[in-house]
Design a protein around this motif. Structure first.
Motif, mmCIF file in Angstrom:
data_model
loop_
_atom_site.group_PDB
_atom_site.id
_atom_site.type_symbol
_atom_site.label_atom_id
_atom_site.label_comp_id
_atom_site.label_asym_id
_atom_site.label_seq_id
_atom_site.Cartn_x
_atom_site.Cartn_y
_atom_site.Cartn_z
ATOM 1 N N ASP A 49 2.555 1.668 -3.505
ATOM 2 C CA ASP A 49 1.431 2.004 -4.422
ATOM 3 C C ASP A 49 1.129 3.579 -4.300
ATOM 4 O OD1 ASP A 49 1.576 -0.409 -5.687
ATOM 5 O OD2 ASP A 49 -0.510 -0.911 -4.546
ATOM 6 N N GLU A 50 1.298 4.076 -3.062
ATOM 7 C CA GLU A 50 0.958 5.508 -2.688
ATOM 8 C C GLU A 50 2.114 6.131 -3.347
ATOM 9 O OE1 GLU A 50 0.592 8.119 1.083
ATOM 10 O OE2 GLU A 50 -0.158 6.172 1.314
ATOM 11 N N ALA A 83 2.080 9.081 -6.348
ATOM 12 C CA ALA A 83 2.683 10.472 -5.943
ATOM 13 C C ALA A 83 3.749 10.767 -6.883
ATOM 14 C CB ALA A 83 2.972 10.495 -4.516
ATOM 15 N N ALA A 110 0.796 -1.073 -0.151
ATOM 16 C CA ALA A 110 0.082 -0.023 -0.016
ATOM 17 C C ALA A 110 0.680 1.145 -0.023
ATOM 18 C CB ALA A 110 -1.010 0.109 1.207
#
Length: 115
Positions: A103-104, A108, A100
């Motif tokens: 992926d974040e 960005a 997670a």
């Protein structure tokens, strides 16, 4: 060239010192300690009624703890292996949390690059 009148290998106040100049030496007691590797250490301590001798002493050769019983020396402490930064991160986060976060961070980064 050095002067011929210099006293070599000496300094002011140097000379043989005896008990009269140094004072009386404090009474000492020598205690023998043995480590798990069989090394023997014999430090000296001040003698007296109020002096407590340590139960263990660090071996001067291997660093293991040494005790006064030759047949049953204290066991060496278990050393914790070196951990990398990744090992500490894996202790704090599960694989799902890591995915997670990755992926974040990628989202960005892609947003900044305009993709």
């Amino acid at each position: 060239m050095a002067s011929g009148s210099a006293i070599r290998g000496s300094r002011i106040g140097a000379g043989p010192l005896g008990e009269s100049e140094r004072g009386i030496a404090a009474p000492r007691v020598r205690v023998t300690y043995w480590c798990a590797n069989g090394h023997e250490s014999t430090p000296s301590f001040a003698a007296g009624e109020d002096v407590e001798l340590p139960e263990t002493w660090d071996c001067t050769r291997c660093g293991y703890p040494a005790g006064q019983d030759r047949e049953a020396p204290p066991a060496p402490e278990a050393s914790v292996p070196f951990k990398t930064h990744l090992a500490y991160v894996k202790e704090r986060r599960s694989d799902e949390d890591g995915e997670a976060l990755l992926d974040e961070a990628l989202a960005a980064l892609r947003a900044r690059r305009g993709r």
